[in-house]
Design a protein around this motif. Sequence first.
Motif, PDB file in Angstrom:
ATOM      1  N   TRP A  94      45.751 -39.217  -2.460  1.00 45.37           N
ATOM      2  CA  TRP A  94      44.840 -38.115  -2.760  1.00 45.37           C
ATOM      3  C   TRP A  94      44.087 -37.713  -1.496  1.00 45.37           C
ATOM      4  O   TRP A  94      43.953 -36.517  -1.200  1.00 45.37           O
ATOM      5  CB  TRP A  94      43.880 -38.513  -3.878  1.00 45.37           C
ATOM      6  N   THR A  98      44.301 -34.012   0.298  1.00 45.80           N
ATOM      7  CA  THR A  98      43.090 -33.188   0.358  1.00 45.80           C
ATOM      8  C   THR A  98      42.615 -33.025   1.796  1.00 45.80           C
ATOM      9  O   THR A  98      41.510 -32.531   2.032  1.00 45.80           O
ATOM     10  CB  THR A  98      41.948 -33.793  -0.483  1.00 45.80           C
ATOM     11  N   PRO A 103      36.900 -39.602  -1.480  1.00 51.04           N
ATOM     12  CA  PRO A 103      37.114 -39.698  -2.933  1.00 51.04           C
ATOM     13  C   PRO A 103      35.788 -39.665  -3.690  1.00 51.04           C
ATOM     14  O   PRO A 103      34.833 -40.338  -3.285  1.00 51.04           O
ATOM     15  CB  PRO A 103      37.813 -41.050  -3.102  1.00 51.04           C
ATOM     16  N   ARG A 124      43.469 -33.018  -9.319  1.00 52.36           N
ATOM     17  CA  ARG A 124      44.483 -32.308  -8.554  1.00 52.36           C
ATOM     18  C   ARG A 124      43.921 -31.042  -7.910  1.00 52.36           C
ATOM     19  O   ARG A 124      44.452 -30.566  -6.912  1.00 52.36           O
ATOM     20  CB  ARG A 124      45.642 -31.971  -9.498  1.00 52.36           C
ATOM     21  N   VAL A 127      43.494 -30.873  -4.134  1.00 58.43           N
ATOM     22  CA  VAL A 127      44.660 -30.952  -3.262  1.00 58.43           C
ATOM     23  C   VAL A 127      44.863 -29.616  -2.554  1.00 58.43           C
ATOM     24  O   VAL A 127      44.808 -28.556  -3.172  1.00 58.43           O
ATOM     25  CB  VAL A 127      45.919 -31.350  -4.076  1.00 58.43           C
ATOM     26  N   TRP A 136      52.496 -35.573  -8.034  1.00 57.02           N
ATOM     27  CA  TRP A 136      51.213 -35.771  -8.716  1.00 57.02           C
ATOM     28  C   TRP A 136      51.349 -36.774  -9.862  1.00 57.02           C
ATOM     29  O   TRP A 136      50.467 -37.607 -10.082  1.00 57.02           O
ATOM     30  CB  TRP A 136      50.620 -34.455  -9.202  1.00 57.02           C
ATOM     31  N   VAL A 139      51.172 -40.198  -8.348  1.00 58.77           N
ATOM     32  CA  VAL A 139      49.797 -40.517  -7.955  1.00 58.77           C
ATOM     33  C   VAL A 139      48.981 -40.877  -9.197  1.00 58.77           C
ATOM     34  O   VAL A 139      48.284 -41.899  -9.220  1.00 58.77           O
ATOM     35  CB  VAL A 139      49.161 -39.348  -7.174  1.00 58.77           C
ATOM     36  N   GLU A 140      49.079 -40.072 -10.227  1.00 57.78           N
ATOM     37  CA  GLU A 140      48.326 -40.351 -11.456  1.00 57.78           C
ATOM     38  C   GLU A 140      48.734 -41.681 -12.093  1.00 57.78           C
ATOM     39  O   GLU A 140      47.896 -42.386 -12.647  1.00 57.78           O
ATOM     40  CB  GLU A 140      48.509 -39.225 -12.477  1.00 57.78           C
TER      41      GLU A 140
END
Length: 153
Positions: A94, A98, A103, A124, A127, A136, A139-140
């Motif tokens: 993430w 980004t 975070p 998201r 991003v 994604w 990542v999730e």
Amino acid sequence: MQQIAQGMEHLAELRVVHRNLAARHVLVLGFDKEDVRRTSVKVAGFGLAVELVDGTDATVAGRGLPVRYMPPESMQGGRCSEKSDVWAFGVTCWEIMTLGKTPYYNLTDESVIRYVCGGGRLTREDVVGGCPDEVWALVESCWATREEDRPTF
């Protein structure tokens, strides 16, 4: 991100839990802006790393912990494992997508703990430039509440 996952896979094979994976602990070597495939990255920052000797998890305690990269089981019970490193890998991805945002940038550490333990996750929408659905989804999956539902490296 693939090279970071490969480095973390190597650590997992050695039964080492990093406990502090973040973009700030990824060294970029030989960056080639003409062909980024020739860029090499290495996982670093082993100050909190621990070798698993008799089990599949270790404990973590103390001040200065990277709570923005920690899963609920580490925040609540102090347990760290390969699966907590998987969580941190998702946060690191993430960060990369980004372009280096912190975070949970709009929350205090205490608020991050409440948010994550209450089921909140990074979004998201932060991003930059979009993200393929399959990336994604991976990542999730790193942020699954149940450790056993997270992927391995």
